[in-house]
Write a protein that holds these residues in place. Structure first.
Motif, PDB file in Angstrom:
ATOM      1  N   LEU A 361     -32.071  24.983  50.965  1.00 25.90           N
ATOM      2  CA  LEU A 361     -31.536  24.782  49.618  1.00 25.90           C
ATOM      3  C   LEU A 361     -32.170  25.713  48.592  1.00 25.90           C
ATOM      4  O   LEU A 361     -31.590  25.945  47.521  1.00 25.90           O
ATOM      5  CB  LEU A 361     -31.719  23.334  49.178  1.00 25.90           C
ATOM      6  N   VAL A 362     -33.340  26.260  48.916  1.00 30.93           N
ATOM      7  CA  VAL A 362     -33.987  27.217  48.012  1.00 30.93           C
ATOM      8  C   VAL A 362     -33.858  28.642  48.538  1.00 30.93           C
ATOM      9  O   VAL A 362     -34.518  29.560  48.061  1.00 30.93           O
ATOM     10  CB  VAL A 362     -35.474  26.858  47.790  1.00 30.93           C
ATOM     11  N   ILE A 402     -26.815  29.390  41.585  1.00 35.70           N
ATOM     12  CA  ILE A 402     -26.078  28.205  42.015  1.00 35.70           C
ATOM     13  C   ILE A 402     -26.945  27.308  42.898  1.00 35.70           C
ATOM     14  O   ILE A 402     -27.011  26.092  42.688  1.00 35.70           O
ATOM     15  CB  ILE A 402     -24.789  28.622  42.744  1.00 35.70           C
ATOM     16  N   TRP A 403     -27.636  27.894  43.867  1.00 33.16           N
ATOM     17  CA  TRP A 403     -28.420  27.075  44.792  1.00 33.16           C
ATOM     18  C   TRP A 403     -29.629  26.445  44.102  1.00 33.16           C
ATOM     19  O   TRP A 403     -29.899  25.255  44.283  1.00 33.16           O
ATOM     20  CB  TRP A 403     -28.851  27.915  46.000  1.00 33.16           C
ATOM     21  N   TRP A 404     -30.363  27.221  43.321  1.00 31.26           N
ATOM     22  CA  TRP A 404     -31.544  26.664  42.653  1.00 31.26           C
ATOM     23  C   TRP A 404     -31.129  25.674  41.564  1.00 31.26           C
ATOM     24  O   TRP A 404     -31.757  24.620  41.398  1.00 31.26           O
ATOM     25  CB  TRP A 404     -32.387  27.793  42.075  1.00 31.26           C
ATOM     26  N   GLY A 405     -30.061  25.985  40.843  1.00 35.96           N
ATOM     27  CA  GLY A 405     -29.562  25.041  39.861  1.00 35.96           C
ATOM     28  C   GLY A 405     -29.037  23.779  40.529  1.00 35.96           C
ATOM     29  O   GLY A 405     -29.190  22.662  39.999  1.00 35.96           O
ATOM     30  N   GLY A 406     -28.422  23.940  41.702  1.00 36.25           N
ATOM     31  CA  GLY A 406     -27.918  22.794  42.429  1.00 36.25           C
ATOM     32  C   GLY A 406     -29.016  21.856  42.877  1.00 36.25           C
ATOM     33  O   GLY A 406     -28.831  20.628  42.899  1.00 36.25           O
ATOM     34  N   CYS A 407     -30.177  22.403  43.247  1.00 33.38           N
ATOM     35  CA  CYS A 407     -31.314  21.562  43.644  1.00 33.38           C
ATOM     36  C   CYS A 407     -31.751  20.674  42.479  1.00 33.38           C
ATOM     37  O   CYS A 407     -32.001  19.466  42.658  1.00 33.38           O
ATOM     38  CB  CYS A 407     -32.471  22.437  44.109  1.00 33.38           C
ATOM     39  N   LEU A 408     -31.861  21.259  41.284  1.00 32.60           N
ATOM     40  CA  LEU A 408     -32.253  20.471  40.109  1.00 32.60           C
ATOM     41  C   LEU A 408     -31.192  19.419  39.776  1.00 32.60           C
ATOM     42  O   LEU A 408     -31.508  18.258  39.478  1.00 32.60           O
ATOM     43  CB  LEU A 408     -32.468  21.396  38.913  1.00 32.60           C
ATOM     44  N   ALA A 409     -29.931  19.824  39.847  1.00 28.28           N
ATOM     45  CA  ALA A 409     -28.861  18.879  39.531  1.00 28.28           C
ATOM     46  C   ALA A 409     -28.814  17.739  40.535  1.00 28.28           C
ATOM     47  O   ALA A 409     -28.520  16.594  40.173  1.00 28.28           O
ATOM     48  CB  ALA A 409     -27.519  19.620  39.497  1.00 28.28           C
ATOM     49  N   LEU A 465     -21.129  17.820  37.541  1.00 31.59           N
ATOM     50  CA  LEU A 465     -21.353  16.488  36.968  1.00 31.59           C
ATOM     51  C   LEU A 465     -22.432  16.538  35.880  1.00 31.59           C
ATOM     52  O   LEU A 465     -22.318  15.871  34.840  1.00 31.59           O
ATOM     53  CB  LEU A 465     -21.758  15.503  38.064  1.00 31.59           C
ATOM     54  N   ALA A 466     -23.478  17.335  36.126  1.00 20.40           N
ATOM     55  CA  ALA A 466     -24.523  17.492  35.102  1.00 20.40           C
ATOM     56  C   ALA A 466     -23.953  18.133  33.844  1.00 20.40           C
ATOM     57  O   ALA A 466     -24.286  17.731  32.714  1.00 20.40           O
ATOM     58  CB  ALA A 466     -25.670  18.331  35.665  1.00 20.40           C
ATOM     59  N   MET A 467     -23.079  19.133  34.020  1.00 20.03           N
ATOM     60  CA  MET A 467     -22.425  19.739  32.861  1.00 20.03           C
ATOM     61  C   MET A 467     -21.636  18.695  32.086  1.00 20.03           C
ATOM     62  O   MET A 467     -21.660  18.651  30.844  1.00 20.03           O
ATOM     63  CB  MET A 467     -21.490  20.856  33.318  1.00 20.03           C
ATOM     64  N   GLY A 468     -20.903  17.846  32.815  1.00 21.12           N
ATOM     65  CA  GLY A 468     -20.114  16.814  32.160  1.00 21.12           C
ATOM     66  C   GLY A 468     -20.962  15.862  31.353  1.00 21.12           C
ATOM     67  O   GLY A 468     -20.581  15.455  30.241  1.00 21.12           O
ATOM     68  N   HIS A 469     -22.147  15.504  31.877  1.00 22.84           N
ATOM     69  CA  HIS A 469     -23.043  14.627  31.131  1.00 22.84           C
ATOM     70  C   HIS A 469     -23.564  15.310  29.872  1.00 22.84           C
ATOM     71  O   HIS A 469     -23.701  14.673  28.816  1.00 22.84           O
ATOM     72  CB  HIS A 469     -24.212  14.205  32.013  1.00 22.84           C
ATOM     73  N   LEU A 470     -23.881  16.588  29.974  1.00 18.81           N
ATOM     74  CA  LEU A 470     -24.384  17.314  28.809  1.00 18.81           C
ATOM     75  C   LEU A 470     -23.321  17.422  27.715  1.00 18.81           C
ATOM     76  O   LEU A 470     -23.611  17.273  26.522  1.00 18.81           O
ATOM     77  CB  LEU A 470     -24.847  18.712  29.222  1.00 18.81           C
ATOM     78  N   ILE A 471     -22.084  17.679  28.122  1.00 19.58           N
ATOM     79  CA  ILE A 471     -21.011  17.863  27.143  1.00 19.58           C
ATOM     80  C   ILE A 471     -20.577  16.531  26.546  1.00 19.58           C
ATOM     81  O   ILE A 471     -20.252  16.440  25.354  1.00 19.58           O
ATOM     82  CB  ILE A 471     -19.820  18.584  27.803  1.00 19.58           C
ATOM     83  N   TYR A 491     -24.970  28.847  31.675  1.00 22.05           N
ATOM     84  CA  TYR A 491     -25.255  28.753  33.112  1.00 22.05           C
ATOM     85  C   TYR A 491     -24.153  29.434  33.924  1.00 22.05           C
ATOM     86  O   TYR A 491     -24.435  30.187  34.868  1.00 22.05           O
ATOM     87  CB  TYR A 491     -25.374  27.289  33.523  1.00 22.05           C
ATOM     88  N   THR A 492     -22.910  29.202  33.552  1.00 22.72           N
ATOM     89  CA  THR A 492     -21.797  29.809  34.281  1.00 22.72           C
ATOM     90  C   THR A 492     -21.812  31.327  34.150  1.00 22.72           C
ATOM     91  O   THR A 492     -21.590  32.046  35.132  1.00 22.72           O
ATOM     92  CB  THR A 492     -20.462  29.245  33.759  1.00 22.72           C
TER      93      THR A 492
END
Length: 526
Positions: A361-362, A402-409, A465-471, A491-492
């Protein structure tokens, strides 16, 4: 009836025009196909394990089953000759045939060359982007977030490169995602039926989305057996969601009712259909089972650690068996031998690009697919300074953003699933768990980072989903919404910049040594 808390918190956006959603998804898929089709025939070689699957596909196409091939078959094919490539006897293949039949379809249309054997992967890779848009749209309820999810998947390097190679994993990832999408759709279908009072005494024998999911998971297992974990996990989730739906709509003893009213129909629709689909995917093998019996009966297949002799129609205990039953019996013996291979034969072998799943994942250890490492100045357009050289490489490596951000999300998804009981994050967590965690049981053998392609859609889902929560859920401009849009947009854009930066080492482009070094951030990436 009163909706659940998770459903009350589900984002509702005003731009839910289905035409707009489908048009955007189709445009993204078309762009993805263009990028995957671009110079698809380079490198002009059998890259990595293409040497197995492309020849297996050609044999399936021309003989109906996989035959052993002669020495130097690769060189002969690349030189344009397709005669005298195969022996008379069958080959003991170690993966099912669905993915190889798809590769064979590309060869049928475009010929037995790199473009031909990679075309099916490019098509399925683009279709996976379309599916991702609709999957995220279904989970989040947002067309915009669905398109962002499809975009992120399309600009990931692992998905891009596997869509440009004749390997099995892109087909596995596509069918697995399709199966999960169908299970999620069944959740919504069942809740709609319960809300409308449908079903005789709440019993739903016909659940079309689960049947479709069974077909998808059957095709996934017919590509690689590892898909069975996703089938098991999401089959269990389908039942738990059924119990949750009955509880949400006020039914008494929802868990018990779900066991009786939902468990059996769901098992038949999902697992039963998957099994039938899987067996049907072996039709070509079953038709030619006599060739395998002749080659492997009455001998122990010791190459893969030893197995029982194969049964034949002439054996006493086979008397009375019909031709179909005898073929199925031989197929079972074949499966026992292949299981022995996967369980024991690989334990003591090694590979320079093998990696532990704990690093996947990293992006701890990418896979070098093909490389020309010493292209001299003036050759192939190399403009490196004197004393240096150029490189062409195809590297199976993900987009780090994408992969590193995905780990945090995904950490956030785990907390929100457990703490807030948000089923949407449960899809992401269960998807990652079923496609990644099982590999820890096999980390004593050579396994590779690109096996994680099946986990990628769930990392992307977690990010979105994290983006949706932020928005947030409101369309009214607020400081929070502005902040969320800026963060999600930034991020995108960063992911797009990384895509452009790594594009050359994903597509065999010409780079000077210094340009290549700028993209290889860690020694383990070499």
């Amino acid at each position: 009836m009163t909706p659940t808390a998770a459903e009350r918190n589900r984002p509702r956006w005003r731009s839910e025009d289905p035409v707009l959603g489908w048009a955007g998804a189709l445009c993204l898929a078309a762009l993805a196909f263009f990028l995957r089709r671009w110079h698809l025939g380079t490198p002009h070689a059998f890259a990595f394990d293409e040497t197995y699957y492309a020849k297996d596909a050609w044999s399936l196409l021309n003989h109906g089953y996989v035959r052993d091939y002669v020495e130097d078959a690769d060189k002969t094919i690349l030189n344009g000759s397709l005669t005298g490539l195969f022996e008379d006897g069958p080959s003991m293949i170690v993966h099912p045939e669905v993915g190889k039949w798809l590769i064979a379809a590309g060869i049928k249309v475009f010929g037995m060359d790199p473009t031909g054997w990679r075309t099916a992967s490019a098509v399925v890779g683009a279709l996976m982007v379309l599916l991702m848009c609709r999957f995220v749209r279904r989970v989040t309820g947002s067309t915009v977030l669905g398109l962002v999810g499809g975009l992120l998947l399309s600009i990931d390097g692992l998905q891009l490169v596997l869509s440009r190679l004749a390997l099995l994993d892109i087909f596995l990832a596509f069918f697995t995602l399709c199966g999960v999408h169908c299970v999620v759709a069944d959740r919504q279908w069942l809740r709609d039926r319960l809300a409308s009072g449908g079903g005789r005494r709440g019993l739903f024998w016909w659940r079309p989305w689960l049947v479709a999911g069974g077909v998808a998971f059957g095709l996934a297992c017919g590509t690689k057996w590892s898909a069975v974990y996703g089938l098991a996990v999401f089959g269990l989730l389908a039942w738990l969601w059924s119990a949750g739906a009955r509880r949400a709509f006020g039914q008494r003893r929802p868990l018990l009712r779900s066991v009786v009213l939902d468990g059996i129909p769901a098992f038949v629709a999902l697992v039963g259909v998957a099994l039938a689909t899987y067996v049907a995917s072996w039709t070509g093998w079953l038709i030619h089972a006599d060739a395998y019996e002749e080659a492997f009966s009455n001998t122990q297949y010791t190459s893969y650690g030893g197995g029982e002799p194969w049964p034949t129609a002439s054996e006493p205990d086979a008397e009375g068996l019909g031709e179909v039953a005898q073929s199925l019996r031989s197929l079972w013996s074949y499966h026992q031998d292949v299981y022995t291979f996967h369980s024991h034969f690989l334990d003591d072998s090694s590979h320079v690009y093998a990696s532990k799943p704990s690093t996947w994942l990293v992006i701890g250890r990418p896979v070098g697919v093909d490389a020309q490492t010493d292209i001299q100045p003036g050759s192939q357009g190399c403009q490196a300074p004197s004393g240096s050289s150029c490189i062409r490489q195809v590297l199976l490596i993900g987009n780090p953003v994408i992969w590193w951000g995905g780990c945090l999300a995904m950490v956030a998804s785990l907390l929100l699933w457990i703490g807030a009981r948000d089923w949407r994050h449960g899809v992401a967590v269960a998807g990652l768990a079923s496609t990644w965690l099982p590999w820890f049981a096999y980390d004593d053998r050579p396994i590779f980072f690109f096996y994680a392609i099946t986990a990628l859609p769930f990392l992307v889902l977690s990010i979105v989903l994290a983006m949706g929560h932020l928005i947030g859920t409101s369309d009214v401009p607020t400081p929070r919404r502005t902040f969320g849009v800026v963060v999600a947009g930034s991020y995108t854009v960063l992911a797009l910049i990384a895509f452009a930066w790594f594009w050359p080492i994903w597509t065999d482009a010409l780079l000077t040594k210094s340009e290549w070094n700028a993209r290889i951030w860690f020694l383990r990436w070499i």
